[in-house]
Every structure is written in structure tokens, then in C-alpha cells.
Design a protein around this motif. Structure first.
Motif, short mmCIF file in Angstrom:
data_model
loop_
_atom_site.label_atom_id
_atom_site.label_comp_id
_atom_site.label_asym_id
_atom_site.label_seq_id
_atom_site.Cartn_x
_atom_site.Cartn_y
_atom_site.Cartn_z
N GLY A 35 0.96 -1.24 0.04
CA GLY A 35 -0.07 0.18 0.15
C GLY A 35 0.79 1.27 0.07
O GLY A 35 0.48 2.11 -0.79
N MET A 36 2.08 1.21 0.90
CA MET A 36 2.91 2.38 0.74
C MET A 36 3.44 2.61 -0.49
O MET A 36 3.48 3.53 -1.01
CB MET A 36 3.90 2.01 1.79
CG MET A 36 4.69 3.18 2.29
SD MET A 36 3.95 4.38 3.44
CE MET A 36 4.54 3.75 4.83
N GLN A 37 3.87 1.52 -1.26
CA GLN A 37 4.54 1.48 -2.45
C GLN A 37 3.59 2.05 -3.50
O GLN A 37 3.91 3.02 -4.39
CB GLN A 37 5.38 0.15 -2.63
CG GLN A 37 6.37 -0.24 -2.20
CD GLN A 37 7.02 -1.47 -2.72
OE1 GLN A 37 6.51 -2.31 -3.42
NE2 GLN A 37 8.44 -1.69 -2.12
N ASN A 38 2.42 1.43 -3.39
CA ASN A 38 1.30 2.08 -4.39
C ASN A 38 1.25 3.59 -4.08
O ASN A 38 0.85 4.38 -5.13
CB ASN A 38 0.14 1.08 -4.26
CG ASN A 38 -1.21 1.60 -4.81
OD1 ASN A 38 -1.90 2.62 -4.60
ND2 ASN A 38 -1.20 1.11 -6.27
N ARG A 39 1.07 3.95 -2.98
CA ARG A 39 0.84 5.41 -2.99
C ARG A 39 2.14 6.19 -3.38
O ARG A 39 1.88 7.17 -3.99
CB ARG A 39 0.72 5.58 -1.30
CG ARG A 39 -0.77 5.48 -1.14
CD ARG A 39 -0.95 6.15 0.40
NE ARG A 39 -2.60 6.03 0.56
CZ ARG A 39 -3.25 5.22 1.18
NH1 ARG A 39 -2.59 4.03 1.77
NH2 ARG A 39 -4.50 5.32 1.36
N LEU A 40 3.35 5.52 -2.96
CA LEU A 40 4.47 6.30 -3.65
C LEU A 40 4.77 6.49 -5.11
O LEU A 40 4.95 7.44 -5.98
CB LEU A 40 5.81 5.53 -3.07
CG LEU A 40 6.16 6.02 -1.58
CD1 LEU A 40 7.22 4.96 -1.09
CD2 LEU A 40 6.70 7.53 -1.25
N ALA A 41 3.91 5.05 -5.77
CA ALA A 41 3.93 5.22 -7.09
C ALA A 41 3.00 6.18 -7.84
O ALA A 41 3.23 6.43 -9.08
CB ALA A 41 3.76 3.82 -7.59
N ARG A 42 1.98 6.75 -6.98
CA ARG A 42 1.37 8.05 -7.69
C ARG A 42 1.94 8.99 -7.57
O ARG A 42 1.51 10.07 -8.10
CB ARG A 42 -0.01 8.09 -6.68
CG ARG A 42 -0.79 6.87 -6.91
CD ARG A 42 -2.35 7.21 -6.21
NE ARG A 42 -2.52 6.06 -5.32
CZ ARG A 42 -3.30 6.32 -4.16
NH1 ARG A 42 -3.99 7.41 -3.91
NH2 ARG A 42 -3.53 5.16 -3.33
N HIS A 166 -0.87 2.96 8.71
CA HIS A 166 -2.12 2.99 7.67
C HIS A 166 -1.65 2.89 6.00
O HIS A 166 -2.40 2.95 5.11
CB HIS A 166 -2.92 4.26 7.70
CG HIS A 166 -3.51 4.41 9.05
ND1 HIS A 166 -4.95 4.01 9.03
CD2 HIS A 166 -3.39 4.66 10.14
CE1 HIS A 166 -5.50 4.05 10.33
NE2 HIS A 166 -4.33 4.41 11.18
N GLY A 167 -0.18 2.67 5.92
CA GLY A 167 0.33 2.68 4.72
C GLY A 167 0.31 4.03 3.82
O GLY A 167 0.09 4.15 2.70
N VAL A 168 0.52 4.98 4.60
CA VAL A 168 0.77 6.57 4.11
C VAL A 168 1.88 6.95 4.21
O VAL A 168 2.44 7.04 5.45
CB VAL A 168 -0.51 7.29 4.58
CG1 VAL A 168 -0.32 8.74 4.18
CG2 VAL A 168 -1.84 7.02 4.51
N PRO A 169 2.52 7.07 3.32
CA PRO A 169 3.85 7.56 3.31
C PRO A 169 4.00 9.36 3.82
O PRO A 169 3.20 9.76 3.84
CB PRO A 169 4.58 7.90 1.86
CG PRO A 169 3.46 7.06 1.14
CD PRO A 169 2.24 7.06 1.68
N VAL A 170 5.32 9.73 4.31
CA VAL A 170 5.29 10.89 5.02
C VAL A 170 6.31 11.67 4.09
O VAL A 170 7.53 11.13 3.90
CB VAL A 170 5.77 10.75 6.53
CG1 VAL A 170 6.01 12.50 7.04
CG2 VAL A 170 4.56 10.33 7.33
N MET A 171 6.33 12.83 4.00
CA MET A 171 7.19 13.78 3.24
C MET A 171 7.69 14.94 4.34
O MET A 171 6.66 15.67 4.75
CB MET A 171 6.65 14.58 2.17
CG MET A 171 7.64 15.45 1.34
SD MET A 171 7.26 16.09 -0.10
CE MET A 171 6.31 17.60 0.25
#
Ligand code: 5RP
Length: 298
Positions: A35-42, A166-171
Motif C-alpha cells: 500500500g505504501m509503495q502503491n501510494r509512492l508510485a502515484r 495505515h500505509g501512508v508515506p510521510v514527506m
């Protein structure tokens, strides 16, 4: 009842084709969950591994900003050219079409306005709301050396913990106080602290000297911050140098939306970031697109 009669026999096992394990295209992210990778790929395009992020979150501490008075009029037409949009949840919910399918990096820290001490921020978004909005990442300001340094770093680490749940990356966004020296030594310190404490990517300023040591010593992608408005050729040159020296793209605001031709500018920046188009050539492209008003419109 399930239709199980006359099932076709399985046979296509491709025994001579090695299974594709697949390494992930974002620096430092290979061990992250799907999920984290999928979000980063967006946010980071799989093709180039880089991003053109459009930053329009300025209102969270300075209210209406030149170029952002009417986001519906000036920014929505640019969305087609942005890999990701950095904004607040207020603007996202009120003004950004839900059909926008690229990345959203949600401003998740705030508190003080430009009238007060800016480093005195707190977490301003619950991770549950970030997932409800289906954002690709959350962004938090980190004031290394600032008056509320520890508090801002604590904001980062709490968001990282919530993001991992939650699978959400942080910047992590390295904010530079008025009195701080903007040099590679400072940005190595600030970006590395963000990465060590768990940020999955970091936004920081470009410096003309030794920027490659900032990107090299940070184990996660660095996205170059735009900063104050520069002449278009200078902004394109800065973006070109940053990606040539290891940045995984840009997160630009004023240098795009305060340009004379924002749609032309974001497209020129895109060519620099994804194709490493030379700044002079990108500037020619900017001028052509500006003349022809190409890409203007929702
Ligand atoms: C400050 C921020 C800003 O709110 C914004 O994203 C800055 O964009 P720009 O400087 O390119 O106008 O993150 O650190």
C-alpha cells in the motif's frame, strides 16, 4: 452455485521465464508494504522515478497568496500536467475535482500564521482523514535548528508512526528559518534527520554548491523545493541542476503558478524533470507553449 463443470486445465506455467520479483523504483522504498509503495508510485512516476509536484499549500500559514486567490480558476487547469499536487485538505475538499487521479500530498502540519513564530507547528490532520481522502502522502514541516525544533520533529515521528500503521508515506519538509545559513552542510543535516526518523521522502531547497552530497547522504528521495519566484530560465536551470545532482524531482509552487504562463511553465518543468531536457531548450519550449497557449484549460 459456482460453475465448476468443464474447468480448463492449467498449463501455462512459463517454466523458462524467471519470476519477476521486481525492485521498486523509489529510493529506499523496496522494503515497504504494497500500500505504501502503491501510494509512492502515484507521486513518483515509475518510468523516470521522478515527480513534478505542484505546491499550492501556501494558504495554510499565509492565507490567499498571489496566484492562488482562485484555485478553481488558476490551478485546476494545471492539474493535467502535475504528477502530484501538494495542498491542504480544505482546498482538496472544496476545489480539487475528485476525478483527479494523480498523487495528492496533503499538508498535515500547521498552527502559526505568518504573524507568529512559524516553527511552533503541530500535527494538523488525523491520519484517518488522510486515508479517507485517499491521499498519497502527508507532509510535515521540520524546523531543524528552529525555536520549536523538537516539537516539529516530534510531529514528523508521530505522523510516520501513524503513516506506517495505515500505509501512508510521510514527506518531511525542511523549513529554513530567516537566520539560518542555507548551505549543503545544513541541508545534509536536516534531510538526513528526516530520513533517519522515518520520512519516506524529503523536500528541501537546492544549493549551488555540493547539492549532490545532500542527495547522496539521504537514503530516501529528495524533492527540490521551488522557493521564491525566479525568472523562468533560472527556475528551469535550478530544476535541471537538482535532478542532475540526484533529486527525484521538484515540488514547485510560486515558480509555476506565479509564472506569466503557468501551464507552459509546468510543462517545461516536466520535460526537464522526466527527460532531462536542457534548461535553454526547456525555456524555448516554455516560450512556444506560452505563445500558443498550449495546455491551458481543464
Ligand atoms: C514551505 C512549503 C510551502 O508551503 C510551499 O509548498 C512552498 O512552495 P514554493 O516555495 O515552491 O512556492 O512547503 O516549505
Amino acid at each position: 452455485m459456482a460453475d465448476t463443470d468443464n474447468l480448463k486445465d492449467t498449463k501455462d506455467y512459463y517454466l523458462d521465464v524467471p519470476a519477476k520479483g521486481g525492485s521498486f523504483h523509489v529510493k529506499g522504498a523496496s522494503a515497504l508494504d504494497w500500500g505504501m509503495q502503491n501510494r509512492l508510485a502515484r507521486v513518483f512516476r515509475p518510468g523516470s522515478g521522478r515527480t513534478v509536484m505542484l505546491a499550492i499549500d501556501h494558504g495554510y500559514f499565509q492565507g490567499p497568496t498571489a496566484g492562488l486567490e482562485r484555485v478553481d480558476v488558476t490551478i485546476v487547469p494545471l492539474l493535467a500536467h502535475a504528477d502530484a499536487l501538494m495542498c491542504t485538505r480544505g482546498i482538496l475538499r472544496t476545489t480539487i475535482p475528485a476525478a483527479f487521479a494523480n498523487g495528492v500530498v496533503l499538508r498535515a502540519s500547521g498552527g502559526p500564521s505568518i504573524l507568529k513564530e512559524l516553527s511552533n507547528e503541530q500535527i494538523a490532520v488525523d491520519i484517518e482523514d488522510a486515508t479517507r481522502l485517499n491521499v498519497s502522502a502527508v507532509a510535515v514541516q521540520v524546523f531543524v535548528g528552529g525555536e520549536f525544533e523538537t516539537q516539529s520533529i516530534h510531529n514528523l515521528t508521530r505522523l510516520v508512526d501513524a503513516g506506517l500503521r495505515h500505509g501512508v508515506p510521510v514527506m518531511g519538509v525542511t523549513a529554513v528559518g530567516k537566520d539560518m545559513v542555507r548551505d549543503a552542510r545544513y541541508f545534509r543535516l536536516a534531510t538526513r534527520i528526516c530520513a533517519e526518523l522515518g520520512a519516506q521522502f524529503v523536500k528541501t531547497y537546492y544549493v549551488a554548491e555540493d547539492f549532490e552530497t545532500v542527495t547522496a547522504s539521504c537514503p530516501v528521495p529528495i524533492v527540490m523545493a521551488g522557493g521564491k519566484k525566479l525568472p523562468e530560465l533560472d527556475a528551469l536551470t535550478m530544476a535541471y541542476r537538482a535532478v542532475s545532482e540526484g533529486a527525484a524531482g521538484v515540488d514547485m509552487g510560486r515558480n509555476i503558478f506565479q509564472s506569466d504562463a503557468p501551464a507552459a511553465m509546468i510543462q517545461a518543468v516536466g520535460r526537464v524533470v522526466h527527460e532531462r531536457m536542457k534548461p535553454e531548450q526547456a525555456y524555448d519550449l516554455y516560450q512556444t507553449l506560452k505563445r500558443e497557449k498550449v495546455g491551458v484549460g481543464a
